[in-house]
Design a protein around this motif. Structure first.
Motif, PDB file in Angstrom:
ATOM      1  N   GLU A   1       0.837  -1.203   0.000  1.00 32.20           N
ATOM      2  CA  GLU A   1       0.000   0.000   0.000  1.00 32.20           C
ATOM      3  C   GLU A   1       0.874   1.256   0.000  1.00 32.20           C
ATOM      4  O   GLU A   1       0.583   2.234  -0.680  1.00 32.20           O
ATOM      5  CB  GLU A   1      -0.877  -0.009   1.246  1.00 32.20           C
TER       6      GLU A   1
ATOM      7  N   ALA B   1       1.246   6.501  -6.867  1.00 30.86           N
ATOM      8  CA  ALA B   1       0.086   7.331  -7.229  1.00 30.86           C
ATOM      9  C   ALA B   1       0.440   8.814  -7.116  1.00 30.86           C
ATOM     10  O   ALA B   1       0.040   9.620  -7.952  1.00 30.86           O
ATOM     11  CB  ALA B   1      -1.103   6.996  -6.332  1.00 30.86           C
TER      12      ALA B   1
ATOM     13  N   ILE C   1      -0.201  11.195 -10.381  1.00 34.73           N
ATOM     14  CA  ILE C   1      -1.307  12.161 -10.416  1.00 34.73           C
ATOM     15  C   ILE C   1      -0.941  13.514 -11.070  1.00 34.73           C
ATOM     16  O   ILE C   1      -1.679  13.974 -11.950  1.00 34.73           O
ATOM     17  CB  ILE C   1      -1.913  12.356  -8.999  1.00 34.73           C
TER      18      ILE C   1
ATOM     19  N   GLY D   1      -1.342  16.667 -18.012  1.00 37.21           N
ATOM     20  CA  GLY D   1      -1.693  16.179 -19.350  1.00 37.21           C
ATOM     21  C   GLY D   1      -3.147  16.489 -19.698  1.00 37.21           C
ATOM     22  O   GLY D   1      -3.459  16.938 -20.803  1.00 37.21           O
ATOM     23  N   TRP D   2      -4.024  16.263 -18.733  1.00 34.71           N
ATOM     24  CA  TRP D   2      -5.460  16.507 -18.944  1.00 34.71           C
ATOM     25  C   TRP D   2      -5.754  18.000 -18.932  1.00 34.71           C
ATOM     26  O   TRP D   2      -6.613  18.481 -19.665  1.00 34.71           O
ATOM     27  CB  TRP D   2      -6.256  15.781 -17.861  1.00 34.71           C
ATOM     28  N   ALA D   3      -5.033  18.769 -18.126  1.00 30.24           N
ATOM     29  CA  ALA D   3      -5.292  20.206 -17.983  1.00 30.24           C
ATOM     30  C   ALA D   3      -4.913  20.994 -19.236  1.00 30.24           C
ATOM     31  O   ALA D   3      -5.664  21.865 -19.674  1.00 30.24           O
ATOM     32  CB  ALA D   3      -4.537  20.757 -16.770  1.00 30.24           C
TER      33      ALA D   3
ATOM     34  N   GLY E   1      -4.899  20.219 -22.230  1.00 24.97           N
ATOM     35  CA  GLY E   1      -5.768  19.982 -23.378  1.00 24.97           C
ATOM     36  C   GLY E   1      -6.937  20.951 -23.419  1.00 24.97           C
ATOM     37  O   GLY E   1      -7.697  20.975 -24.375  1.00 24.97           O
ATOM     38  N   GLU E   2      -7.107  21.721 -22.368  1.00 24.18           N
ATOM     39  CA  GLU E   2      -8.236  22.650 -22.271  1.00 24.18           C
ATOM     40  C   GLU E   2      -7.695  24.062 -22.032  1.00 24.18           C
ATOM     41  O   GLU E   2      -7.221  24.372 -20.944  1.00 24.18           O
ATOM     42  CB  GLU E   2      -9.142  22.224 -21.101  1.00 24.18           C
TER      43      GLU E   2
ATOM     44  N   ALA F   1     -11.082  26.026 -16.993  1.00 25.71           N
ATOM     45  CA  ALA F   1     -11.350  24.652 -16.566  1.00 25.71           C
ATOM     46  C   ALA F   1     -10.060  23.844 -16.510  1.00 25.71           C
ATOM     47  O   ALA F   1      -9.883  23.003 -15.628  1.00 25.71           O
ATOM     48  CB  ALA F   1     -12.351  23.995 -17.511  1.00 25.71           C
TER      49      ALA F   1
ATOM     50  N   ALA G   1      -8.455  24.666 -13.384  1.00 27.27           N
ATOM     51  CA  ALA G   1      -9.179  24.034 -12.275  1.00 27.27           C
ATOM     52  C   ALA G   1      -8.762  22.568 -12.118  1.00 27.27           C
ATOM     53  O   ALA G   1      -8.695  22.055 -10.997  1.00 27.27           O
ATOM     54  CB  ALA G   1     -10.690  24.136 -12.501  1.00 27.27           C
ATOM     55  N   VAL G   2      -8.471  21.904 -13.241  1.00 30.33           N
ATOM     56  CA  VAL G   2      -7.983  20.526 -13.181  1.00 30.33           C
ATOM     57  C   VAL G   2      -6.659  20.494 -12.410  1.00 30.33           C
ATOM     58  O   VAL G   2      -6.437  19.624 -11.558  1.00 30.33           O
ATOM     59  CB  VAL G   2      -7.807  19.929 -14.599  1.00 30.33           C
TER      60      VAL G   2
ATOM     61  N   VAL H   1      -7.315  20.750  -8.747  1.00 33.12           N
ATOM     62  CA  VAL H   1      -7.755  19.470  -8.185  1.00 33.12           C
ATOM     63  C   VAL H   1      -6.544  18.561  -7.940  1.00 33.12           C
ATOM     64  O   VAL H   1      -6.396  17.961  -6.873  1.00 33.12           O
ATOM     65  CB  VAL H   1      -8.764  18.761  -9.125  1.00 33.12           C
TER      66      VAL H   1
ATOM     67  N   ILE I   1      -5.321  17.383  -4.072  1.00 30.87           N
ATOM     68  CA  ILE I   1      -5.352  15.999  -3.606  1.00 30.87           C
ATOM     69  C   ILE I   1      -4.003  15.581  -3.008  1.00 30.87           C
ATOM     70  O   ILE I   1      -3.924  14.624  -2.236  1.00 30.87           O
ATOM     71  CB  ILE I   1      -5.782  15.049  -4.766  1.00 30.87           C
TER      72      ILE I   1
END
Lengths: 121, 136
Positions: free
Chosen positions: A67, A74, A78, A84-86, A88-89, A93, A96-97, A100, A104
């Motif tokens: 664990e 992880a 993250i 990578g996801w952020a 793209g926009e 928004a 904001a990614v 997040v 976390i």
């Protein structure tokens, strides 16, 4: 590394999260500077992964080792997925990614510390 | 004349607010997957049913994340089904874990209506379904 170094990472993540949230409020897409910030955080997290595994191998105390490594991995994954996801926009928004992903991190680091300390129950 | 509706341009679920929603779903996909992998590989015999449920929750989150991110017409249907299952799951597991408290340890993300995760698992499916309606 689960002590002061981890606390330092939490502080960096909180500062980056606050920065990202300010950019969200003033309606900015992810800036180059904050991506650099995310890269700095990522380097610290890679250090945590390496240091954490070394610390684990040198230790003999009972705790959930799989664990522990899982959470460390992880932590490294993250921010990479988040950036990578952020990017793209090209709008607030995307920023904001990032917020997040940064928010976390303290939770993840605290889980790393809890797992290191031993079973919860 | 009902066919063209199928091809009518829909607003993508993976942009704007949806970008953030997908990120949050992605986090839950990651944590639910990690949790169930640990449970199934290290202590599956302790509570097989609960751990299978845990793995099922992980799959639901993965499907919801990917389909919301894709956002085409087919993915929207898949997302609607996955998030509906998620809603039923969190309500059912939440209720069962409240009633049978001690026999039902913190086994899944849905235990106690997601209380171990700040009740986000309870709120998420409502937000997800609202977003699918809003972007239609």
């Amino acid at each position: 590394v689960t002590g002061p170094y981890a606390i330092a990472i939490i502080l960096v993540a909180v500062v980056l999260a606050a920065w990202a949230l300010v950019l969200v409020v003033i309606n900015r897409p992810p800036s180059g500077a904050i991506v650099v910030g995310a890269a700095v955080l990522e380097l610290l997290l890679v250090g945590l992964l390496v240091g954490g595994v070394v610390q684990m191998l040198r230790s003999h105390h009972e705790f959930a080792r799989a664990e522990f490594v899982g959470y460390l991995v992880a932590c490294v994954v993250i921010p990479v997925l988040g950036v990578g996801w952020a990017v793209g926009e090209r709008s607030r928004a995307g920023t904001a990614v990032l917020a997040v992903a940064f928010l976390i991190m303290p939770v993840m680091i605290i889980r790393v510390q809890q797992v290191w300390a031993g079973p919860l129950v | 004349l009902s066919e063209p509706v199928e091809n009518a341009p829909t607003r993508s679920t993976g942009h704007g607010f949806g970008r953030v929603l997908v990120a949050v779903y992605g986090l839950f996909a990651l944590s639910a997957t990690g949790r169930s992998v640990v449970q199934i590989t290290t202590k599956f015999h302790e509570a097989p049913l609960a751990y299978l449920l845990s793995a099922f929750a992980a799959v639901v989150y993965i499907v919801a994340t990917v389909s919301l991110a894709r956002g085409d017409a087919k993915s929207r249907r898949v997302a609607t089904i996955a998030i509906s299952i998620e809603l039923v799951g969190v309500l059912t597991v939440g209720a069962v874990s409240e009633i049978f408290g001690h026999d039902f340890p913190q086994a899944t993300v849905w235990t106690g209506f997601g209380s171990g995760y700040g009740f986000v698992p309870l709120v998420l499916p409502f937000v997800g379904l609202w977003w699918l309606r809003y972007t239609r």
